[in-house]
Design an enzyme around this catalytic site. Structure first.
Site, short mmCIF file in Angstrom:
data_model
loop_
_atom_site.label_atom_id
_atom_site.label_comp_id
_atom_site.label_asym_id
_atom_site.label_seq_id
_atom_site.Cartn_x
_atom_site.Cartn_y
_atom_site.Cartn_z
N ASP A 175 90.92 49.59 -39.17
CA ASP A 175 89.73 49.36 -39.99
C ASP A 175 89.29 47.92 -39.80
O ASP A 175 90.12 47.03 -39.63
CB ASP A 175 90.04 49.63 -41.47
CG ASP A 175 90.22 51.10 -41.78
OD1 ASP A 175 89.69 51.93 -41.01
OD2 ASP A 175 90.92 51.42 -42.77
N ASP A 194 85.13 56.43 -40.30
CA ASP A 194 85.02 56.67 -41.74
C ASP A 194 83.56 56.86 -42.15
O ASP A 194 83.25 57.74 -42.97
CB ASP A 194 85.61 55.48 -42.51
CG ASP A 194 87.11 55.35 -42.29
OD1 ASP A 194 87.74 56.35 -41.93
OD2 ASP A 194 87.62 54.23 -42.47
#
Length: 230
Positions: A175, A194
């Site tokens: 991330d 995501d």
């Protein structure tokens, strides 16, 4: 008794039933030339309207293309982050509106439920298989976009879980986007995959609430045979 006069048949005299004269054949030929589909035998008539109208094609190609583009974008950005940003480092962009960081997530999207990596890995596999199987009966463009985003995002994070440390099916997802504050202080850190999953899921929920089916029809209009262009 004198000879009986013979009367010649007049041009307008009635013909025997079932017999056609030259004029009838000429009129039939003219009608056939003017409207060939009516005069031609059944074997030579054009195809019926259902076959003449181009059949709708499944939106499989759109779904797979969008999924592939999202997957490649997610993979490229993760490789770039891993190669250029150290773990825990934050790069301030747009006056602090966005921060680029390097974090690893062993949970679901947006760092939810960390510690259930294997479970979410198996869920991602099931989701991918279900979407690919449904693509064959998918005629709705909107559903193709929604499922394409979800499929691309699921595959993007699945690659991390399979190939990254600490091991097979337990890898940490990369991330790197933190908004309004560094290190996910304001909002959980996320990635391109995501974003695709969330946007596709929201679009799918909206279509479900509107009653739009995979084949493009609306569930409440099926009784009337109405078809939407969704």
């Amino acid at each position: 008794m004198g000879p009986v006069p013979v009367r010649s048949a007049s041009p307008g005299a009635a013909r025997r039933p079932g017999r056609r004269g030259p004029a009838d054949y000429r009129r039939a030929r003219r009608a056939a030339r003017a409207r060939p589909d009516r005069g031609a035998p059944l074997s030579e008539q054009p195809e019926d309207a259902a076959r003449a109208t181009p059949a709708r094609r499944p939106r499989t190609r759109l779904l797979l293309t969008l999924a592939a583009l999202l997957f490649l974008a997610d993979l490229a950005t993760k490789l770039l982050v891993v190669a250029t940003i150290d773990r825990g480092e934050n790069i301030r962009l747009l006056g602090g509106l966005v921060y680029l960081t390097h974090a690893r997530n062993t949970g679901a999207a947006f760092s939810f439920a960390e510690g259930f990596t294997v479970v979410f890995t198996l869920i991602a596999v099931v989701v991918a298989v279900v979407i690919v199987r449904a693509a064959r009966r998918l005629f709705s463009t909107a559903w193709a976009v929604a499922l394409g985003l979800v499929l691309g995002g699921a595959l993007g994070n699945l690659v991390d879980r399979v190939f990254r440390d600490p091991g097979f099916l337990r890898g940490g997802v990369v991330d790197f986007v933190s908004v309004f504050a560094p290190n996910g202080e304001f909002y959980p850190i996320f990635n391109v995959a995501d974003s695709g999953i969330v946007v596709g899921g929201l679009l799918g929920a909206y279509l479900a609430l509107r009653g739009v089916e995979f084949d493009g029809t609306r569930s409440r209009d099926r009784g009337d045979g109405a078809v939407t262009s969704s």
